[in-house]
Design a protein around this motif. Structure first.
Motif, PDB file in Angstrom:
ATOM      1  N   ARG A  49     -37.289  32.591 -57.712  1.00  0.00           N
ATOM      2  CA  ARG A  49     -36.450  33.097 -56.637  1.00  0.00           C
ATOM      3  C   ARG A  49     -34.999  32.719 -56.922  1.00  0.00           C
ATOM      4  O   ARG A  49     -34.707  31.588 -57.253  1.00  0.00           O
ATOM      5  N   THR A  50     -34.147  33.614 -56.772  1.00  0.00           N
ATOM      6  CA  THR A  50     -32.729  33.340 -56.953  1.00  0.00           C
ATOM      7  C   THR A  50     -32.027  33.522 -55.627  1.00  0.00           C
ATOM      8  O   THR A  50     -32.413  34.362 -54.810  1.00  0.00           O
ATOM      9  N   ALA A  51     -31.025  32.739 -55.432  1.00  0.00           N
ATOM     10  CA  ALA A  51     -30.301  32.816 -54.168  1.00  0.00           C
ATOM     11  C   ALA A  51     -29.550  34.134 -54.062  1.00  0.00           C
ATOM     12  O   ALA A  51     -29.621  34.830 -53.058  1.00  0.00           O
ATOM     13  N   GLU A  52     -28.827  34.494 -55.116  1.00  0.00           N
ATOM     14  CA  GLU A  52     -28.075  35.735 -55.130  1.00  0.00           C
ATOM     15  C   GLU A  52     -28.349  36.441 -56.440  1.00  0.00           C
ATOM     16  O   GLU A  52     -28.433  35.818 -57.486  1.00  0.00           O
ATOM     17  N   PRO A  53     -28.482  37.692 -56.433  1.00  0.00           N
ATOM     18  CA  PRO A  53     -28.635  38.401 -57.707  1.00  0.00           C
ATOM     19  C   PRO A  53     -27.331  38.291 -58.498  1.00  0.00           C
ATOM     20  O   PRO A  53     -26.243  38.223 -57.927  1.00  0.00           O
ATOM     21  N   GLU A  54     -27.462  38.213 -59.806  1.00  0.00           N
ATOM     22  CA  GLU A  54     -26.279  38.056 -60.643  1.00  0.00           C
ATOM     23  C   GLU A  54     -25.432  39.311 -60.584  1.00  0.00           C
ATOM     24  O   GLU A  54     -25.942  40.428 -60.677  1.00  0.00           O
ATOM     25  N   ARG A  55     -24.172  39.087 -60.447  1.00  0.00           N
ATOM     26  CA  ARG A  55     -23.245  40.198 -60.433  1.00  0.00           C
ATOM     27  C   ARG A  55     -22.481  40.183 -61.740  1.00  0.00           C
ATOM     28  O   ARG A  55     -21.978  39.153 -62.154  1.00  0.00           O
ATOM     29  N   ARG A  56     -22.404  41.297 -62.346  1.00  0.00           N
ATOM     30  CA  ARG A  56     -21.617  41.398 -63.559  1.00  0.00           C
ATOM     31  C   ARG A  56     -20.174  41.589 -63.162  1.00  0.00           C
ATOM     32  O   ARG A  56     -19.834  42.498 -62.420  1.00  0.00           O
ATOM     33  N   GLN A  57     -19.376  40.717 -63.652  1.00  0.00           N
ATOM     34  CA  GLN A  57     -17.962  40.828 -63.349  1.00  0.00           C
ATOM     35  C   GLN A  57     -17.311  41.718 -64.392  1.00  0.00           C
ATOM     36  O   GLN A  57     -17.668  41.705 -65.562  1.00  0.00           O
ATOM     37  N   HIS A  58     -16.346  42.454 -63.941  1.00  0.00           N
ATOM     38  CA  HIS A  58     -15.627  43.340 -64.842  1.00  0.00           C
ATOM     39  C   HIS A  58     -14.627  42.512 -65.635  1.00  0.00           C
ATOM     40  O   HIS A  58     -13.815  41.787 -65.077  1.00  0.00           O
ATOM     41  N   VAL A  59     -14.709  42.614 -66.943  1.00  0.00           N
ATOM     42  CA  VAL A  59     -13.815  41.872 -67.820  1.00  0.00           C
ATOM     43  C   VAL A  59     -12.852  42.869 -68.449  1.00  0.00           C
ATOM     44  O   VAL A  59     -13.266  43.891 -69.009  1.00  0.00           O
TER      45      VAL A  59
END
Length: 178
Positions: free
Chosen positions: A39-49
């Motif tokens: 279980r993860t607290a928040e799904p990973e967000r891909r940050q724009h680089v």
């Protein structure tokens, strides 16, 4: 929702029945047939680089010619220092061995010298020398009036080139009279 609940019960039942009724022989434990879900607290967000950040990261990860030259010079310098250190240690070891050999030789020579000195001293019988001097050579002990005591100004030794005067003073200087 009912499907989720039944799936959870099956997993729970597998855990309980699989671990409680099973005995493992040997040292290998079989892997469980299921993988627990994380279980993860928040799904990973891909940050724009941005493109500039990507270029900077690429440059930082790359090795330029100046850095390669610097590392090569540093490696060669370290190699030279290590070789010099090993040579100095080898020379120190050789000198220590040489010193030890010389000390052993000195100890052996001192022992041989002491042994020969004691042998010479034991071979000379002073009583025999006195008897030979008095009987064969006609020597006698000196009388009191034949002994002249004198003051030696240097305190070391004296070379006699002429007769010692009766007063017993061989030489005098201003420093000895003070």
């Amino acid at each position: 929702m009912a499907a989720r609940t039944s799936a959870r019960r099956r997993v729970r039942n597998q855990r309980v029945s699989g671990s409680a009724g099973m005995y493992v022989y040997g040292n290998a434990v079989p892997k469980p047939a299921y993988e627990p879900q994380r279980r993860t607290a928040e799904p990973e967000r891909r940050q724009h680089v941005s493109r500039q950040v990507k270029q900077n990261r690429k440059k930082a990860m790359g090795i330029n010619k100046a850095y390669v030259v610097f590392l090569s010079v540093a490696a060669i310098l370290m190699l030279v220092v290590c070789v010099q250190y090993v040579q100095l240690r080898a020379e120190l070891t050789n000198r220590s061995k040489n010193i030890t050999a010389l000390q052993e030789e000195l100890a052996n020579l001192n022992e041989a010298n002491t042994t020969k000195y004691n042998a010479v001293m034991d071979s000379v019988n002073l009583e025999e020398v006195r008897e030979k001097a008095m009987d064969d050579l006609g020597m006698v002990y000196a009388n009191e009036n034949q002994v002249v005591e004198y003051d030696n100004p240097d305190g070391d030794y004296i070379k006699q080139y002429e007769q010692i005067p009766d007063e017993g003073v061989v030489a005098s200087s201003a420093k000895t009279n003070e």
